[in-house]
Write a protein that holds these residues in place. Structure first.
Motif, short mmCIF file in Angstrom:
data_model
loop_
_atom_site.label_atom_id
_atom_site.label_comp_id
_atom_site.label_asym_id
_atom_site.label_seq_id
_atom_site.Cartn_x
_atom_site.Cartn_y
_atom_site.Cartn_z
N ASP A 108 6.05 -8.02 -7.47
CA ASP A 108 6.52 -6.65 -7.30
C ASP A 108 7.41 -6.31 -8.50
OD1 ASP A 108 8.52 -4.60 -6.46
OD2 ASP A 108 7.42 -4.72 -4.57
N THR A 109 7.29 -5.11 -9.03
CA THR A 109 8.11 -4.74 -10.19
C THR A 109 9.61 -4.80 -9.88
OG1 THR A 109 7.82 -2.41 -9.62
CG2 THR A 109 6.36 -3.31 -11.31
N ARG A 110 9.98 -4.59 -8.62
CA ARG A 110 11.41 -4.67 -8.26
C ARG A 110 11.91 -6.11 -8.32
NH1 ARG A 110 10.88 -1.79 -2.66
NH2 ARG A 110 9.02 -3.06 -2.81
N MET A 111 11.04 -7.07 -8.04
CA MET A 111 11.43 -8.48 -8.06
C MET A 111 11.44 -9.04 -9.48
SD MET A 111 12.16 -9.20 -5.01
CE MET A 111 12.23 -10.97 -5.00
N GLU A 112 10.82 -8.37 -10.41
CA GLU A 112 10.75 -8.82 -11.81
C GLU A 112 12.14 -8.99 -12.42
OE1 GLU A 112 8.58 -7.36 -15.94
OE2 GLU A 112 8.89 -5.92 -14.32
N GLN B 2 0.48 -2.16 -11.92
CA GLN B 2 -0.64 -1.59 -11.18
C GLN B 2 -0.24 -1.38 -9.72
OE1 GLN B 2 -3.86 -0.97 -12.60
NE2 GLN B 2 -2.69 -1.34 -14.47
N GLN B 3 -0.79 -0.37 -9.11
CA GLN B 3 -0.56 -0.12 -7.70
C GLN B 3 -1.36 -1.12 -6.87
OE1 GLN B 3 1.42 2.62 -6.77
NE2 GLN B 3 1.39 1.90 -4.68
N VAL B 4 -0.68 -1.86 -5.97
CA VAL B 4 -1.32 -2.78 -5.04
C VAL B 4 -0.83 -2.39 -3.65
CG1 VAL B 4 -1.60 -5.18 -4.32
CG2 VAL B 4 -1.39 -4.64 -6.76
N GLY B 5 -1.68 -1.72 -2.90
CA GLY B 5 -1.23 -1.18 -1.62
C GLY B 5 -0.15 -0.16 -1.85
#
Length: 76
Positions: free
Chosen positions: A18-22, A39-42
């Motif tokens: 997740d980009t927030r976890m990056e 990319q959008q995943v769900g």
């Protein structure tokens, strides 16, 4: 996971997160080298990238099990 990568003498870990976890490994001095744009995943924006293991080896953190403490550059 990190212990397995070390024992295999791999140079990097490839991950999708997740980009927030990056930001978590980046704040610990272990930035993700992105392979492509997010990319959008769900309902989540995800990013794929490499985590360089050579940085972890050079900090001297390789002798500590991951469960004891996070490896933060300069605190090992």
């Amino acid at each position: 996971m990190i212990e397995a990568v070390r024992s295999a003498l791999a140079d990097s870990i490839v991950t999708v997160t997740d980009t927030r976890m990056e930001r978590i490994p980046r704040r610990a001095g272990w930035p993700l080298r992105r392979i492509a744009a997010p990319q959008q995943v769900g309902s989540t924006m995800a990013v794929a990238g490499f985590l360089d293991m050579s940085e972890q080896r050079s900090t001297g953190c390789t002798n500590k099990p991951m469960s004891t403490a996070p490896c933060v550059t300069g605190s090992c």
